[in-house]
Motif scaffolding. Structure first.
Motif, short mmCIF file in Angstrom:
data_model
loop_
_atom_site.label_atom_id
_atom_site.label_comp_id
_atom_site.label_asym_id
_atom_site.label_seq_id
_atom_site.Cartn_x
_atom_site.Cartn_y
_atom_site.Cartn_z
N CYS A 547 26.30 -24.15 -60.41
CA CYS A 547 25.33 -23.52 -59.99
C CYS A 547 24.79 -24.57 -62.18
O CYS A 547 25.50 -24.42 -62.83
CB CYS A 547 24.95 -22.54 -60.47
N SER A 548 23.73 -25.33 -61.36
CA SER A 548 22.56 -26.07 -62.28
C SER A 548 22.19 -25.44 -63.40
O SER A 548 22.35 -25.20 -64.53
CB SER A 548 22.11 -27.44 -62.16
N ASP A 549 22.50 -23.82 -62.88
CA ASP A 549 20.59 -23.13 -63.90
C ASP A 549 22.01 -22.34 -64.53
O ASP A 549 21.66 -21.86 -66.11
CB ASP A 549 19.76 -22.19 -62.73
N CYS A 550 22.84 -21.86 -64.36
CA CYS A 550 23.48 -20.87 -64.89
C CYS A 550 24.77 -21.33 -65.04
O CYS A 550 26.09 -20.35 -65.91
CB CYS A 550 23.64 -18.86 -63.65
N ALA A 551 25.59 -22.12 -64.78
CA ALA A 551 27.07 -22.76 -64.69
C ALA A 551 28.08 -21.46 -64.23
O ALA A 551 28.49 -21.54 -64.16
CB ALA A 551 27.11 -23.21 -65.93
N HIS A 552 27.57 -21.04 -63.15
CA HIS A 552 28.58 -19.70 -62.35
C HIS A 552 28.97 -20.90 -61.16
O HIS A 552 28.91 -21.40 -61.01
CB HIS A 552 27.87 -18.73 -61.30
N VAL A 553 29.78 -20.63 -61.50
CA VAL A 553 31.72 -21.64 -60.42
C VAL A 553 32.04 -20.45 -59.70
O VAL A 553 32.73 -19.68 -59.64
CB VAL A 553 32.61 -22.61 -61.05
N PRO A 554 31.63 -20.64 -57.91
CA PRO A 554 33.29 -19.51 -57.67
C PRO A 554 34.02 -19.83 -57.34
O PRO A 554 34.83 -20.85 -57.60
CB PRO A 554 32.00 -20.15 -56.36
N VAL A 555 34.91 -18.33 -57.62
CA VAL A 555 36.44 -19.07 -57.12
C VAL A 555 36.85 -17.58 -56.30
O VAL A 555 36.28 -16.63 -56.25
CB VAL A 555 36.93 -18.24 -59.39
N CYS A 556 38.02 -17.92 -57.07
CA CYS A 556 39.24 -16.72 -55.43
C CYS A 556 39.01 -15.38 -55.80
O CYS A 556 39.52 -15.43 -57.17
CB CYS A 556 40.16 -17.36 -55.52
N GLU A 557 39.03 -14.32 -55.05
CA GLU A 557 38.71 -12.97 -55.55
C GLU A 557 40.31 -13.17 -55.50
O GLU A 557 40.78 -11.83 -55.91
CB GLU A 557 38.56 -12.20 -53.94
N TYR A 558 41.19 -13.60 -54.91
CA TYR A 558 42.87 -13.22 -55.52
C TYR A 558 43.50 -14.41 -56.22
O TYR A 558 44.33 -14.16 -56.82
CB TYR A 558 43.64 -13.52 -54.42
N CYS A 559 42.91 -15.44 -56.01
CA CYS A 559 43.64 -15.86 -57.83
C CYS A 559 42.63 -16.53 -58.45
O CYS A 559 41.84 -17.10 -58.68
CB CYS A 559 43.88 -17.75 -57.05
N ILE A 571 33.19 -24.88 -46.07
CA ILE A 571 34.08 -23.38 -46.67
C ILE A 571 34.10 -23.36 -47.62
O ILE A 571 34.46 -25.02 -47.79
CB ILE A 571 35.27 -22.81 -45.53
N LEU A 572 34.28 -23.14 -49.02
CA LEU A 572 34.83 -23.12 -49.66
C LEU A 572 36.48 -22.02 -49.59
O LEU A 572 36.41 -21.09 -49.66
CB LEU A 572 34.19 -22.96 -51.47
N SER A 573 37.18 -22.80 -50.29
CA SER A 573 38.68 -22.63 -49.72
C SER A 573 39.78 -22.72 -51.39
O SER A 573 39.75 -23.15 -51.87
CB SER A 573 39.34 -23.21 -48.91
N CYS A 574 40.78 -21.85 -51.21
CA CYS A 574 41.17 -22.06 -52.31
C CYS A 574 42.51 -22.91 -52.04
O CYS A 574 43.14 -22.55 -50.74
CB CYS A 574 41.80 -20.44 -52.52
N GLU A 582 32.70 -18.58 -45.87
CA GLU A 582 31.75 -19.82 -45.68
C GLU A 582 31.02 -20.06 -47.16
O GLU A 582 30.58 -20.24 -48.13
CB GLU A 582 30.48 -19.38 -45.19
N SER A 583 30.36 -21.67 -47.55
CA SER A 583 29.83 -22.67 -48.48
C SER A 583 28.43 -22.01 -48.23
O SER A 583 27.44 -20.96 -47.79
CB SER A 583 29.83 -24.14 -47.96
N LEU A 584 28.56 -21.66 -49.86
CA LEU A 584 27.16 -20.89 -50.30
C LEU A 584 25.70 -21.65 -49.58
O LEU A 584 25.49 -22.77 -50.60
CB LEU A 584 27.19 -21.00 -52.00
N LYS A 585 24.56 -20.75 -50.15
CA LYS A 585 23.42 -21.94 -50.25
C LYS A 585 22.15 -21.41 -51.21
O LYS A 585 21.61 -21.75 -51.71
CB LYS A 585 22.55 -20.82 -48.83
N LYS A 586 22.77 -20.69 -52.13
CA LYS A 586 22.34 -20.04 -53.57
C LYS A 586 23.69 -18.80 -54.17
O LYS A 586 24.25 -18.60 -53.67
CB LYS A 586 20.74 -18.99 -52.65
N CYS A 587 22.99 -19.20 -55.41
CA CYS A 587 24.23 -18.53 -56.65
C CYS A 587 24.45 -17.13 -56.76
O CYS A 587 23.15 -16.98 -56.48
CB CYS A 587 23.43 -19.48 -57.81
#
Length: 840
Positions: A547-559, A571-574, A582-587
């Motif tokens: 995310c360009s605004d808050c620098a959040h990076v989606p991470v795996c729930e298990y890793c 998709i976003l995959s581990c 599914e790929s995110l449309k918003k942060c």
């Protein structure tokens, strides 16, 4: 008989399957020094328990329920091999058996329930219990799932448990054989129509059934054209059976008229076992002669085999190593020996199998994980020649010839050969020869060398960029060394150009991830109808999104890793546990839509190249696009035939593939390999870049390799430009010796895992103390690895460095003692310790 599969009773109501290791008489079983262990059930690698305590007398021996094989499926030599793997890699025999046997030879235990005919209820049963009883047939057994459907009760297990306790139901365990021979239908002419006169009369009688008549005519035509069976009478027709599939294909008629002829008794239908493996006829064209350089290398290999069991062939890319292998194979087959040819990747088998079949025909078998379970059983059976000539109960020796040459990936080392004469390990430096998960964590190259020792066979290691361990063993005289320094057919080595991405970016000569010189060269190749390979050792579209605004990076729930973006699947995959969203449309953190992809993988390269060169035909080779063996075959075949202009891929495209029309290879980011936190990073970077560079070059034109890097003066990059394997080897050996790494020291990695982080920390520290009390400063850690958590388990690593000259058997004994003491404390019962010998 040792080596046969059996089913045995265990406890009051369980049946396990296993393989007989040795046969003892009653006196041996009851002696004071006997301890019998069941190392593992087929299909259950976690089962490992003592059946009897040492010294216990008067043991009641239960009879074997069933003998599943008429002849051993495992030879004594292979048992010794299994035991060596279990000992060296610190695992149990059950785990080795799990890895060794093809799934089709493993038996699975299926729980079945039956009615107790003598049951009388002492107390009133509940409605749900009655529903289960009413659903159960009187003279049949049912699984839990079947009872759930029949009774209409979604969760039927509590009722089954109650009925079992009350004696209304009984437990029955059956063992199902996963392997079923493939059967095909055949037709033959009935005896009363086996003369020419009778057949003519029959054909005339079918004039009102033209399709039946046509089928019968096809039977005669096909049979007379393909069979030449002598007959006792000049009027008699030859006897033959025709595959129904072949007959219908030959005649072009549906199966209905054929069924009518069978119904009338004119044609007789039978079923026979047929091969699942590839039966396509390949024209045998013989073996190409060796050129002068190859002939000299061939002579030196044979000379080296007189002194050494293992020989390293260090041959530059495109020097014709495979042709040398073929001549060595021919020599072994002429002596009645078998050959095992190991490859690091399934992708390579698609090209090489065609070359081998043109030389050796149906003597060649292929064995790897992309084959079905039943196909692998048949290859296993046809490779196993027992002393009596008998195979397993599923194999008909008269029907199928034995394979003399097996081409396979690492698991092929477990095939129980009896006449093994030579093992060829192509691209011996490749990391895919090392099994990481699950146990046994063996290295196929090292295991194959020991297997050859047991069979009094020879080993040939082949590579343009040998593993440093192998090259050192050759330099100190442990292995023979033969070098091949000339490319086949007078092909020149490609020129190597270094593209400084830092400098080019400042000059605005970088378009996204591509430098101007690379794009210009690609355009020239397409204009000249030449092919291009682009190498990027990372799959997916982007390693992560941010995310360009808050620098959040989606991470795996298990890793403890970021999710990789795959644009094609959206998709976003581990890549560690397989978790995907599914790929995110918003942060998810701030709801901003300013999400950006960071970094690039093969999918993004494909996407961008398709925009820059819309006229080009592209293909991508990575683990996302090669899910089955047909996908490999099509990708390689299309590129060979010129249907693909630009091939984009990961390390898969660097491993020994041979293409005639590739003039340019582009390495898009050499730095991500050089900067890996691994003591082998420089060695592997050199290997991968040199291997993929070797794909460039045509018989009449020198190829070019363009390497994009921000560190053009790096030692690895400079040695690639010079083509100097030895220089980098000498430099790396100095560092390895100084910091106590292989090949001067052996490494054993202990990976401590648990769902609770504090418990993982305490367990790792406790086990490290035990190891340090025995090995002193050879023990490093515990330390957190680069990825703290995988599949919800936290992990910590302990590394043990042991001098190469130290007796490893003593070291393994000390490790097992420390592990036993660790478990005996009881404080860390649920903590998992994974031992990985030679981990990197």
């Amino acid at each position: 008989i040792a080596g046969c599969r059996v089913t045995v009773p265990f406890g009051s109501n369980k049946i396990y399957s296993g393989i007989v290791r040795r046969v003892l008489d009653a006196a041996q079983v009851n002696s004071n020094n006997t301890a019998i262990s069941l190392h593992g059930q087929i299909g259950d690698s976690d089962f490992a328990t003592e059946l009897f305590s040492e010294g216990k007398k008067n043991i009641v021996i239960k009879p074997i329920i069933d003998l599943l094989d008429e002849a051993p499926i495992i030879t004594e030599t292979m048992f010794v091999f299994w035991e060596w793997i279990a000992d060296y890699y610190l695992c149990n025999l059950g785990e080795v058996m799990q890895a060794a046997l093809p799934a089709g030879l493993k038996l699975q235990s299926n729980t079945l329930w039956t009615l107790n005919p003598e049951f009388e209820a002492e107390n009133k049963l509940s409605k749900s219990e009655m529903a289960v009883l009413y659903a159960m047939p009187k003279n049949a057994s049912k699984t839990s799932d079947e009872l759930s459907k029949l009774s209409g009760i979604k969760n039927v297990l509590p009722q089954i448990k109650k009925l079992l306790e009350k004696g209304a139901l009984e437990l029955e365990v059956s063992l199902s054989d996963n392997y079923k021979p493939k059967m095909a239908s055949f037709v033959s002419v009935a005896a009363e129509y086996s003369t020419e006169n009778a057949m003519h009369a029959l054909i005339d009688s079918l004039k009102n059934a033209p399709k039946q008549q046509a089928i019968l005519m096809a039977v005669l035509q096909f049979g007379l054209n393909n069979f030449d069976t002598p007959t006792n009478s000049p009027n008699a027709l030859p006897k033959f059976e025709i595959s129904t599939k072949d007959l219908l294909s030959f005649s072009g008629i549906s199966s209905a008229p054929l069924a009518e002829l069978v119904k009338k008794g004119i044609l007789l239908k039978s079923f026979k076992r047929v091969e699942r493996t590839d039966t396509v006829e390949t024209e045998i064209v013989g073996i190409n002669p060796l050129n002068d350089f190859q002939q000299e290398a061939y002579r030196k290999i044979l000379e080296s085999f007189e002194k050494h069991a293992t020989v390293l062939l260090h041959g530059i890319t495109s020097s014709g190593k495979t042709e040398l292998y073929i001549h060595l194979i021919e020599a072994q087959l002429q002596q009645g020996k078998q050959v095992l040819y190991l490859l690091p990747e399934i992708a390579l088998t698609e090209q090489i199998i065609n070359r081998l079949k043109k030389a050796f025909g149906k003597q060649v078998g292929v064995y790897h994980s992309k084959f079905s379970d039943s196909e692998r059983v048949e290859i296993w059976n046809r490779s196993t020649q027992s002393k009596t000539g008998e195979l397993t109960k599923h194999t008909n020796v008269e029907e199928f010839a034995d394979y003399k040459l097996i081409l396979g990936t690492r698991s092929a080392v477990f095939i129980p050969f009896n006449k093994l004469g030579l093992i060829i390990i192509d691209e011996e430096h490749e990391t895919t020869y090392k099994q990481q998960e699950p146990a046994p964590r063996y290295h196929a190259r090292d295991a194959a060398i020991y297997l050859a020792h047991l069979n009094n066979a020879k080993v040939l290691l082949g590579s343009a960029t040998p593993a440093y361990e192998s090259y050192m063993n050759a330099n100190i005289g442990k292995y023979g060394l033969v070098e091949l320094t000339q490319r086949h057919g007078n092909m020149q080595m490609p020129t190597v150009e270094i593209l400084n991405t830092v400098k080019l970016r400042k000059q605005n000569r970088m378009k996204t991830h591509f430098s101007d010189p690379l794009l210009i060269k690609i355009k020239q190749c397409l204009t000249n109808k030449e092919q291009v390979i682009l190498f990027q050792n990372r799959r997916g579209y982007s390693p992560f999104i941010e995310c360009s605004d808050c620098a959040h990076v989606p991470v795996c729930e298990y890793c403890d890793v970021s999710l990789t973006y795959h644009k094609y699947k959206n998709i976003l995959s581990c890549h560690y546990c397989g978790y995907s969203i599914e790929s995110l449309k918003k942060c998810p953190a701030c709801s901003s839509t300013a999400l950006e992809t960071k970094g690039f993988g093969t999918e993004k390269i494909e996407d961008e190249i398709s925009i820059m060169f819309p006229e080009a035909n592209l293909a991508r080779m990575d683990s996302d696009t090669t899910g089955n063996r047909n996908a490999y075959r099509k990708l390689i075949s299309d590129f060979e035939q010129g249907k693909t202009d630009i091939l984009i891929g990961t390390q898969m495209i660097s491993k020994g593939l041979d293409f005639d029309n590739v003039s340019t290879v582009g390495v898009l980011n050499a730095d991500n390999m050089l900067n890996m936190p691994d003591f082998r990073a420089f060695e592997r970077s050199y290997q991968q870049i040199m291997q993929v560079s070797g794909r460039a070059g045509r018989k009449n034109k020198q190829g070019v390799v363009l390497i994009q890097t921000g560190t053009p003066d790096h030692a690895v990059i400079q040695n690639i430009v010079k083509g100097s394997y030895q220089n980098l080897f000498v430099q790396e050996m100095e560092h390895r010796k100084m910091f106590k790494y292989p090949p001067f020291f052996k490494l054993i990695l202990f990976n401590v895992k648990h769902f609770d982080k504090p418990l993982t920390d305490r367990a790792a520290e406790s086990f490290a103390v035990l190891l340090r009390s025995r090995f002193g400063n050879r023990v490093l850690g515990p330390e957190y690895p680069a990825i703290l958590k995988i599949r919800n388990k936290f992990q910590k690593n302990i590394l043990l460095k042991i001098e190469r000259t130290a007796p490893l058997s003593k070291g393994r004994e000390i490790i097992l003692q420390a592990l036993e003491e660790f478990k005996a404390s009881g404080a860390f019962n649920n903590v998992q310790i994974i031992i990985n010998v030679d981990p990197y």
